[in-house]
Enzyme design. Sequence first.
Site, PDB file in Angstrom:
ATOM      1  N   GLU A 123       0.807  -1.224   0.000  1.00 15.37           N
ATOM      2  CA  GLU A 123       0.000   0.000   0.000  1.00 15.37           C
ATOM      3  C   GLU A 123       0.839   1.272   0.000  1.00 15.37           C
ATOM      4  OE1 GLU A 123      -2.978   0.046   3.041  1.00 15.37           O
ATOM      5  OE2 GLU A 123      -3.976  -1.740   2.282  1.00 15.37           O
TER       6      GLU A 123
ATOM      7  N   GLU B 230      -5.583  -8.582   1.013  1.00 14.82           N
ATOM      8  CA  GLU B 230      -6.243  -8.095   2.232  1.00 14.82           C
ATOM      9  C   GLU B 230      -7.706  -7.807   1.939  1.00 14.82           C
ATOM     10  OE1 GLU B 230      -4.538  -4.907   4.489  1.00 14.82           O
ATOM     11  OE2 GLU B 230      -2.481  -5.578   4.109  1.00 14.82           O
TER      12      GLU B 230
HETATM   13  C1  FCB Z   1      -4.387  -2.072   5.578  1.00 11.72           C
HETATM   14  C2  FCB Z   1      -3.003  -2.417   6.087  1.00 11.72           C
HETATM   15  C3  FCB Z   1      -2.997  -3.489   7.137  1.00 11.72           C
HETATM   16  C4  FCB Z   1      -4.128  -3.327   8.117  1.00 11.72           C
HETATM   17  C5  FCB Z   1      -5.449  -3.174   7.395  1.00 11.72           C
HETATM   18  C6  FCB Z   1      -6.639  -3.047   8.313  1.00 11.72           C
HETATM   19  O1  FCB Z   1      -4.394  -0.794   5.053  1.00 11.72           O
HETATM   20  O2  FCB Z   1      -2.190  -2.828   5.013  1.00 11.72           O
HETATM   21  O3  FCB Z   1      -1.739  -3.488   7.755  1.00 11.72           O
HETATM   22  O4  FCB Z   1      -3.872  -2.274   8.950  1.00 11.72           O
HETATM   23  O5  FCB Z   1      -5.392  -2.043   6.564  1.00 11.72           O
END
Ligand code: FCB
Length: 497
Positions: free
Chosen positions: A223, A404
Amino acid sequence: MSLLTRRRLLRRAALSATAAGAARTGLAGATAAGIAASTVALGGCDSPPERTTDPEPDRGLRFPDGFAWGAATSAYQIEGATKEDGRGESVWDTFSHTPGRIRNGDTGDVAADHYHRYAQDLDLMRDLGLRSYRFSISWPRIQADGSGRPNQRGLDFYRRLVDGLHERDIAPMATLFHWDLPQALQDAGGWENRDTAERFAEYADVVFRALGDRVPVWLTVNEPKTVVQNGYIWGHHAPGIRDEDAAYLVAHHLQLAHGLAVQALRASSLTGRIGPALNLHPCYPADDSAESAAATRLHDGYENRLYLDSIFKGAYPQDVLDDLGPDSRMVRGVRDGDLKIISSPVDLLAVQYYTPLYVTGARDTVRKWPTSEAEWQQIYPEGMYDILTRVTRDYGRVPITITENGLPCPDVPGPDGTVDDAGRVAFLRDHFAAAHRAVGDGVPLESYHVWSLLDNFEWAEGYEQRWGLVYVDYASQRRVLKRSAHWYRDVIRRNGL
Ligand code: FCB
């Protein structure tokens, strides 16, 4: 209005559009959306997890053969042991120890103590049936000051972790950078300094040499956009800077680092695959005015195309460059050949999806859907379908992994010790279904990693938000499989819903 002011306003708008009460209501609504009753047994390190007694009805939604179900974590959020075995300090150590930065003054000093408990955590992963585990490597464990001779004890830890995954038939997926920049590099300018990208490539090379024979998939930078926005525009993540002009130079250097790491892997004799991990936000106009449509297009540029166009098309989006202006540090900082490095061909794209964004003609963002406990997250599973199909449509059929997706819930063990996170089950079920529909419409999706395996240190929110499939009782470090973990095990067994 300067870009800086405009973005601050956007941030404020996003914050004011949320309320914890509304979040809870939203979750309750999702929960009521029909989850089969199930009894959840206590699991964890000491007792082998029991299965749910009453699994969900079979919806007949199967994923392709070989689809890999997994879970994700990151080093600073789970490992603890921040002063052990030669680990140096990272920007997150500094930031979390600065009074007022983190809710309740929490730090990652102990976190989920995974550095010491990794073997038990590996057993949990096996019991869940995970086929893939996405974790990150802590740069300051490998190079305490961010450069020079590697620290063998740090490499050995990840070697043990990776070997343990293979022993349990779980494929390792390693992220090279999940925000824990060595503090010494920050002191030398951090990501504002072009040299940091070169240091990153050297660090990547060290890690490839040490672990490359055992890691089939590498992710470069997690990210980059969050570092840019949270770390350098709003300042509520490390390094806590508020300087919009610096932020976009950082965006460029993070992407340069990504490209240099891809080249380092290619220059080795390794066969592993590599790609970026991007949090993509589908952007929609808040209304049907022409102004909203135009503002949404530019917003999409900052949120998505600033990272996708450069990596997959070798050019930054012109509308964003025009908006930044020729005098911006980023525009002045791009050198001949940089975009060629950044667009070095990758093997896969890691997509992280949490929320959509709705943009008004005045370039504010507004909320359309219930939010979760995380004020920035609107619960909108269709956004998963939209972003996956859009990426495939606009950037070609690069293999995609979801690295994620998840939900924070107010998880508390009940009197019988079980954790009934029905809201998370509903959330995941709806997002899996959206991903399944995208696969049916031609998206080459190969795996899905739930955020997160364990409750952990959620950055500025400290330990207050719980995102795990597995509950962590921080006082005892005991792990308890939540209802969602049992449910997920059934999904994995069935390869679908
Ligand atoms: C993302 C992050 C991860 C976690 C999630 C909830 O942005 O990459 O580390 O904090 O959010």
